[in-house]
Design an enzyme around this catalytic site. Structure first.
Site, PDB file in Angstrom:
ATOM      1  CD  GLU A  26      -2.825   1.161   2.458  1.00  0.00           C
ATOM      2  OE1 GLU A  26      -3.630   2.105   2.590  1.00  0.00           O
ATOM      3  OE2 GLU A  26      -2.799   0.180   3.214  1.00  0.00           O
ATOM      4  CD  GLU A 172     -10.149  -1.954   6.484  1.00  0.00           C
ATOM      5  OE1 GLU A 172     -10.101  -0.792   6.933  1.00  0.00           O
ATOM      6  OE2 GLU A 172      -9.393  -2.858   6.868  1.00  0.00           O
ATOM      7  CE1 TYR A 243      -3.448  -5.765   9.556  1.00  0.00           C
ATOM      8  CE2 TYR A 243      -5.667  -4.849   9.505  1.00  0.00           C
ATOM      9  CZ  TYR A 243      -4.470  -5.122   8.875  1.00  0.00           C
ATOM     10  OH  TYR A 243      -4.297  -4.774   7.559  1.00  0.00           O
ATOM     11  CD  GLU A 291      -6.257  -4.351   4.883  1.00  0.00           C
ATOM     12  OE1 GLU A 291      -6.043  -4.010   6.074  1.00  0.00           O
ATOM     13  OE2 GLU A 291      -6.730  -3.604   4.023  1.00  0.00           O
ATOM     14  CD  GLN A 350       0.531  -2.086   3.943  1.00  0.00           C
ATOM     15  OE1 GLN A 350       1.418  -1.549   3.329  1.00  0.00           O
ATOM     16  NE2 GLN A 350      -0.617  -1.469   4.226  1.00  0.00           N
TER      17      GLN A 350
END
Length: 498
Positions: A26, A172, A243, A291, A350
């Site tokens: 990103e 998102e 996450y 993600e 990432q």
């Protein structure tokens, strides 16, 4: 403490999917600039890409890379990143309060992807833009020639189309932090129309609708149901993001984070099935877990600049990972493999510098974080069919998940070889595991990631004194493999099979 594990080729879940081992680039912090791209670096090639980073990406075994975002994409004008670099505008990136110079764009990323040997996964802006822009970028990337955008690509040096297969329909969009945040009804409608138009240009594209940004979102479940009710016929997958980090609940609770991923996948799968049943369709929709990672959101590196400070490529989200973090990453990979029937694609977020397994200093070295090792070894050794492993052993009492197994494991089975991936999630106790195997198996390799100091972290000065080492306790007697698994450890055992 003792545990029994059973592995049998009949316990098949589905095929090992190479797309499970994807990553994410990103325009955020130093992921692109001084990450994959640094023209002044001693290892840089003629296009400005860091050769030392490329070598580590290949070693890591990354299969696909999602680009260019992330939150960044919801304010991105993809046209800014094509054509002569000197003519490209600099733009404010509102997502990360940075200045985007647009030195790297679609063509540069495609060139880097080819060098890295990865499949590109592109995201389009359905936050502040819409259907027309989605059509334009697919035309630019995938049409051989003749049309305006295709001819612009050819004029920019790419005579052959990129033929990008996977496309994310925004990012998102359930999150209030997202530019262009939408209700599920609004998003489902625009995603459907963008998907229909994109397929008119290239019927072979594979499209990913936005799912929930986490299982804790207030709209989780209902978001997926409404979006899929609208878009089911036009999309191939729906995304999931998650996450994990050590919170006030402590280390032991953090070590069982994969339990949340398991439930997340199971519940999204149940919602997919519910919508399919209501629509009376046999079409299957997969999950793109595009993600996932360990990310300490509450730490200072995750706080973007503010006010009049709009820097280019600031140091952002540069978490330094511990051995315990790496064990959790290894466990999350186990969860993704175990759900290969549902999860058709996944991307660790990432790749470089930003919550990343690879770090790169400007003008200096590139080095491996602890989280590099379980990813690289799982990618290199998982092949054939995924097998469900039956675990019977000591349990951990989790505040969030109740009683869960201290050991978590998955196996893969191919002609002539098999791999077992297992974590000991107990914070204090080693576990002696006995693993029942089919006849004719022998050990090729047994390695463990563990350290007496679970907080040990790699650095540019030392990224190798702690890592994956041989586990000399592994042995086979008859049809039983025995191995001692230290607390807070990730282990891989590869086998020859007959």
């Amino acid at each position: 403490m003792q545990a029994k594990l059973t592995i049998d080729p009949a316990f098949r879940v589905g095929p090992v999917r190479r797309r499970t081992f994807g990553s994410f680039v990103e325009h955020l912090g130093r992921c692109v600039y001084t990450g994959i791209y640094e023209p002044s670096h001693p290892s840089a090639d003629e296009q400005g890409f860091r050769g030392d980073v490329l070598d580590l990406v290949r070693e890591m075994g990354v299969s696909t890379v999602r680009y260019p975002g992330g939150n960044f994409v919801s304010g991105y004008r993809w046209e800014d990143g094509i054509g002569p670099v000197e003519d490209r505008p600099k733009r404010l990136d509102l997502a990360w309060h940075s200045l985007e110079p647009n030195e790297v764009g679609t063509d540069e990323f495609m060139a880097w992807a080819k060098k890295a040997g990865i499949e590109p996964m592109m995201a389009i802006n359905l936050g502040t833009r819409g259907v027309l822009e989605a059509m334009d970028i697919v035309e630019y990337c995938n049409v051989p020639g003749g049309s305006d955008w295709a001819e612009q690509r050819r004029a920019n040096g790419a005579d052959e189309p990129y033929r990008v297969k996977m496309w994310c329909l925004g990012n998102e969009m359930d999150g209030p932090w997202q530019m262009g945040h939408k209700t599920p009804e609004e998003y489902g409608r625009i995603a459907t129309e963008a998907a229909r138009a994109m397929r008119m240009i290239d019927p072979d594209v594979e499209l990913v609708a936005c799912g929930s940004s986490s299982r804790s979102m207030p709209t989780f479940g209902e978001w997926e149901r409404i979006v899929l009710t609208e878009a089911y016929d036009q999309v191939d997958m729906i995304s999931a993001h998650a996450y994990y980090w050590e919170k006030e609940s402590g280390l032991q609770e953090f070590l069982v984070s994969a339990e949340d991923m398991d439930r997340f996948i199971d519940q999204v799968g149940a919602t997919i099935d519910t919508v399919a049943a209501a629509r009376k369709t046999d079409k299957r929709i997969g999950i793109s877990f595009d993600e996932w990672n360990v990310w300490y959101l509450d730490r200072d590196p995750s706080k973007p600049p503010s006010g009049d400070d709009w820097p280019v490529a600031p140091r952002l989200l540069e978490d330094n990972y511990s051995v315990a973090d790496a064990v959790v990453v290894g466990n999350l990979l186990i969860s993704l493999l175990r759900h290969t029937d549902r999860v058709w694609s996944a991307n660790q977020a990432q790749l470089v510098n930003v919550i990343a397994p690879i770090m790169a200093e400007p003008g200096g070295p590139a080095w491996k974080q602890t989280t590099f090792h379980p990813f690289a070894l799982t990618s290199a050794n998982a092949s054939g069919e995924v097998l469900r492993v039956i675990v019977d052993g000591p349990t951990i009492e989790s505040t969030q998940f109740g009683s869960v197994q201290a050991l978590d494991a998955v196996a893969t089975w191919a002609d002539g070889e098999a791999s077992v991936f297992v974590v000991n999630r107990h914070a204090d106790e080693a576990v002696d595991a006995s693993i029942t195997l089919p006849a004719g198996c022998s050990i090729k390799e047994a390695v463990t990631l563990h350290h007496d100091d679970h907080n040990w972290k790699a650095s540019a000065e030392d990224d190798s004194s702690v890592g994956v080492t041989p586990n000399g306790t592994a042995a086979i007697d008859g049809g039983t493999l025995t191995v001692t698994l230290p607390p807070i450890s990730w282990t891989m055992i590869t086998l020859s099979t007959q």
